[in-house]
Design a protein around this motif. Structure first.
Motif, PDB file in Angstrom:
ATOM      1  N   GLU A  14       6.089  -5.096   3.835  1.00 37.49           N
ATOM      2  CA  GLU A  14       7.004  -6.227   3.705  1.00 37.49           C
ATOM      3  C   GLU A  14       6.932  -7.195   4.871  1.00 37.49           C
ATOM      4  O   GLU A  14       7.574  -8.248   4.838  1.00 37.49           O
ATOM      5  N   THR A  15       6.144  -6.856   5.911  1.00 35.83           N
ATOM      6  CA  THR A  15       6.051  -7.747   7.069  1.00 35.83           C
ATOM      7  C   THR A  15       4.600  -8.175   7.295  1.00 35.83           C
ATOM      8  O   THR A  15       4.060  -8.950   6.522  1.00 35.83           O
ATOM      9  N   TRP A  16       3.941  -7.640   8.298  1.00 35.75           N
ATOM     10  CA  TRP A  16       2.658  -8.198   8.709  1.00 35.75           C
ATOM     11  C   TRP A  16       1.532  -8.002   7.708  1.00 35.75           C
ATOM     12  O   TRP A  16       0.609  -8.826   7.646  1.00 35.75           O
ATOM     13  N   ALA A  17       1.592  -6.951   6.892  1.00 35.55           N
ATOM     14  CA  ALA A  17       0.524  -6.744   5.910  1.00 35.55           C
ATOM     15  C   ALA A  17       0.467  -7.877   4.890  1.00 35.55           C
ATOM     16  O   ALA A  17      -0.588  -8.142   4.309  1.00 35.55           O
ATOM     17  N   SER A  18       1.591  -8.547   4.698  1.00 32.50           N
ATOM     18  CA  SER A  18       1.616  -9.667   3.755  1.00 32.50           C
ATOM     19  C   SER A  18       0.790 -10.848   4.253  1.00 32.50           C
ATOM     20  O   SER A  18       0.475 -11.764   3.479  1.00 32.50           O
ATOM     21  N   LYS A  19       0.437 -10.844   5.527  1.00 31.36           N
ATOM     22  CA  LYS A  19      -0.361 -11.917   6.116  1.00 31.36           C
ATOM     23  C   LYS A  19      -1.864 -11.624   6.049  1.00 31.36           C
ATOM     24  O   LYS A  19      -2.673 -12.483   6.400  1.00 31.36           O
ATOM     25  N   CYS A  20      -2.230 -10.420   5.616  1.00 30.29           N
ATOM     26  CA  CYS A  20      -3.642 -10.066   5.489  1.00 30.29           C
ATOM     27  C   CYS A  20      -4.185 -10.541   4.144  1.00 30.29           C
ATOM     28  O   CYS A  20      -3.429 -10.704   3.180  1.00 30.29           O
ATOM     29  N   ASN A  21      -5.488 -10.728   4.075  1.00 31.65           N
ATOM     30  CA  ASN A  21      -6.099 -11.051   2.794  1.00 31.65           C
ATOM     31  C   ASN A  21      -6.004  -9.874   1.834  1.00 31.65           C
ATOM     32  O   ASN A  21      -5.852 -10.050   0.631  1.00 31.65           O
ATOM     33  N   LYS A  22      -6.093  -8.682   2.394  1.00 31.35           N
ATOM     34  CA  LYS A  22      -5.900  -7.469   1.610  1.00 31.35           C
ATOM     35  C   LYS A  22      -5.465  -6.358   2.538  1.00 31.35           C
ATOM     36  O   LYS A  22      -6.019  -6.208   3.627  1.00 31.35           O
ATOM     37  N   ALA A  23      -4.488  -5.591   2.116  1.00 28.49           N
ATOM     38  CA  ALA A  23      -4.021  -4.438   2.887  1.00 28.49           C
ATOM     39  C   ALA A  23      -4.068  -3.215   1.989  1.00 28.49           C
ATOM     40  O   ALA A  23      -3.618  -3.260   0.843  1.00 28.49           O
ATOM     41  N   ILE A  24      -4.622  -2.135   2.499  1.00 31.59           N
ATOM     42  CA  ILE A  24      -4.755  -0.899   1.745  1.00 31.59           C
ATOM     43  C   ILE A  24      -4.025   0.201   2.502  1.00 31.59           C
ATOM     44  O   ILE A  24      -4.226   0.373   3.699  1.00 31.59           O
ATOM     45  N   PHE A  25      -3.200   0.963   1.802  1.00 34.72           N
ATOM     46  CA  PHE A  25      -2.430   2.034   2.418  1.00 34.72           C
ATOM     47  C   PHE A  25      -3.040   3.378   2.028  1.00 34.72           C
ATOM     48  O   PHE A  25      -3.077   3.741   0.847  1.00 34.72           O
ATOM     49  N   MET A  26      -3.507   4.112   3.010  1.00 29.05           N
ATOM     50  CA  MET A  26      -4.175   5.389   2.787  1.00 29.05           C
ATOM     51  C   MET A  26      -3.202   6.547   2.969  1.00 29.05           C
ATOM     52  O   MET A  26      -2.431   6.573   3.923  1.00 29.05           O
ATOM     53  N   SER A  27      -3.273   7.522   2.070  1.00 29.56           N
ATOM     54  CA  SER A  27      -2.352   8.647   2.134  1.00 29.56           C
ATOM     55  C   SER A  27      -3.005   9.880   1.525  1.00 29.56           C
ATOM     56  O   SER A  27      -4.193   9.875   1.184  1.00 29.56           O
ATOM     57  N   SER A  28      -2.203  10.933   1.380  1.00 28.97           N
ATOM     58  CA  SER A  28      -2.690  12.158   0.748  1.00 28.97           C
ATOM     59  C   SER A  28      -2.145  12.310  -0.661  1.00 28.97           C
ATOM     60  O   SER A  28      -2.421  13.316  -1.330  1.00 28.97           O
ATOM     61  N   ILE A  29      -1.358  11.330  -1.104  1.00 23.66           N
ATOM     62  CA  ILE A  29      -0.840  11.326  -2.472  1.00 23.66           C
ATOM     63  C   ILE A  29      -0.867   9.900  -3.006  1.00 23.66           C
ATOM     64  O   ILE A  29      -1.011   8.937  -2.252  1.00 23.66           O
ATOM     65  N   VAL A  30      -0.719   9.783  -4.320  1.00 21.39           N
ATOM     66  CA  VAL A  30      -0.581   8.472  -4.937  1.00 21.39           C
ATOM     67  C   VAL A  30       0.893   8.119  -4.983  1.00 21.39           C
ATOM     68  O   VAL A  30       1.730   8.907  -5.420  1.00 21.39           O
ATOM     69  N   ASP A  31       1.229   6.930  -4.484  1.00 19.90           N
ATOM     70  CA  ASP A  31       2.596   6.428  -4.519  1.00 19.90           C
ATOM     71  C   ASP A  31       2.527   4.991  -5.019  1.00 19.90           C
ATOM     72  O   ASP A  31       2.143   4.087  -4.282  1.00 19.90           O
ATOM     73  N   SER A  32       2.899   4.774  -6.259  1.00 19.59           N
ATOM     74  CA  SER A  32       2.765   3.455  -6.877  1.00 19.59           C
ATOM     75  C   SER A  32       3.711   2.429  -6.287  1.00 19.59           C
ATOM     76  O   SER A  32       3.520   1.227  -6.468  1.00 19.59           O
ATOM     77  N   SER A  33       4.730   2.862  -5.553  1.00 17.48           N
ATOM     78  CA  SER A  33       5.683   1.912  -4.976  1.00 17.48           C
ATOM     79  C   SER A  33       5.098   1.150  -3.802  1.00 17.48           C
ATOM     80  O   SER A  33       5.604   0.094  -3.432  1.00 17.48           O
TER      81      SER A  33
END
Length: 279
Positions: A14-33
């Protein structure tokens, strides 16, 4: 990690990632939110950081190596000023191999490396060289102690890329602590006596600690993350708005007719890792 999705990762999104051309969140599970990418890790925790980092970079290599010029790894408690990152990257050709961040060079580790908490950025050319080495196992990081960011540097060294000097006339751009621990003399000591000995270049505290074009800070809580975002993007000084004439212009500018060549400072992808790496 999954426990941070609704707090730290949500704040980044909701903050700085919105300023990137693309932001990817890496985790150990799928979270669609968020959403997140399930890296199918063997576990969570600090001992799994290199596995998470390696798989994150390999995923980016497989899916985005031809789509962007610059790629940054950041933690979910890092704050990145994307505009300053774009400007910094615009001074370098992404078709050549580059690797930048806060340079740590402790005596116990045989390779200089970028602080994981402060984040680090590599060029497209570097990613294309690095990607095949990350397909499986320890690979290029064998023989390096279990420190994620140092292992990454070891792999970069294998492809002939060492970390560059990202400082702005001696002032750092990538910062491993919260802003006040750099800007107020003496507070950096709260983060441990290791700090001064780890820095390759002398660390400066006080108002001259940091470049006016600083790129990142670390250990940012969700509340502070939203506060920094407010200060940076919703407030400005009267008479000082967009006064950037003192800066040299971007050197490498991507041609709209040929998006696969050149470099545009706005072309970058950030991977926000869902864990906290104390470096």
């Amino acid at each position: 990690m999954p426990a941070n999705h609704r707090t730290k990762a949500k704040a980044v999104k909701e903050t700085w990632a919105s300023k990137c051309n693309k932001a990817i969140f890496m985790s150990s599970i799928v979270d669609s939110s968020i959403p997140t990418i399930n890296l199918k890790l063997s576990g969570e925790g600090r001992e799994r950081l290199w596995e998470k980092s390696r798989k994150s970079w390999y995923y980016v290599f497989q899916h985005f190596a031809d789509d962007y010029d610059w790629f940054m790894k950041a933690d979910d408690d890092s704050f990145v000023i994307a505009e300053n990152l774009r400007y910094f990257c615009s001074q370098y050709d992404p078709n050549k191999s580059h690797y930048f961040g806060r340079v740590f060079a402790p005596k116990a580790i045989p390779v200089a490396y970028a602080s994981g908490g402060a984040g680090y950025v590599i060029s497209r050319a570097a990613l294309k060289k690095l990607g095949p080495l990350l397909a499986s196992g320890e690979g290029c990081a064998q023989g390096v102690m279990n420190v994620e960011d140092a292992k990454f540097a070891a792999c970069m060294k294998v492809i002939g890329v060492i970390i560059g000097d990202s400082r702005d006339k001696g002032a750092d751009r990538f910062h491993p602590f919260v802003p006040e621990h750099h800007a107020i003399k003496g507070l950096a000591q709260l983060d441990g006596t290791w700090y001064r000995s780890y820095n390759k270049y002398p660390a400066t505290e006080g108002l001259d600690c940091c470049s006016r074009l600083s790129i990142s800070f670390h250990y940012i809580t969700p509340v502070l993350m939203r506060s920094l975002y407010f200060y940076l993007y919703h407030l400005h000084l009267y008479g000082e708005w967009k006064q950037d004439d003192w800066l040299p212009p971007p050197i490498f500018v991507r041609s709209k007719a040929k998006p696969e060549t050149g470099a545009h400072p706005a072309d970058m992808v950030s991977t926000a890792r869902n864990d906290r790496a104390a470096k």
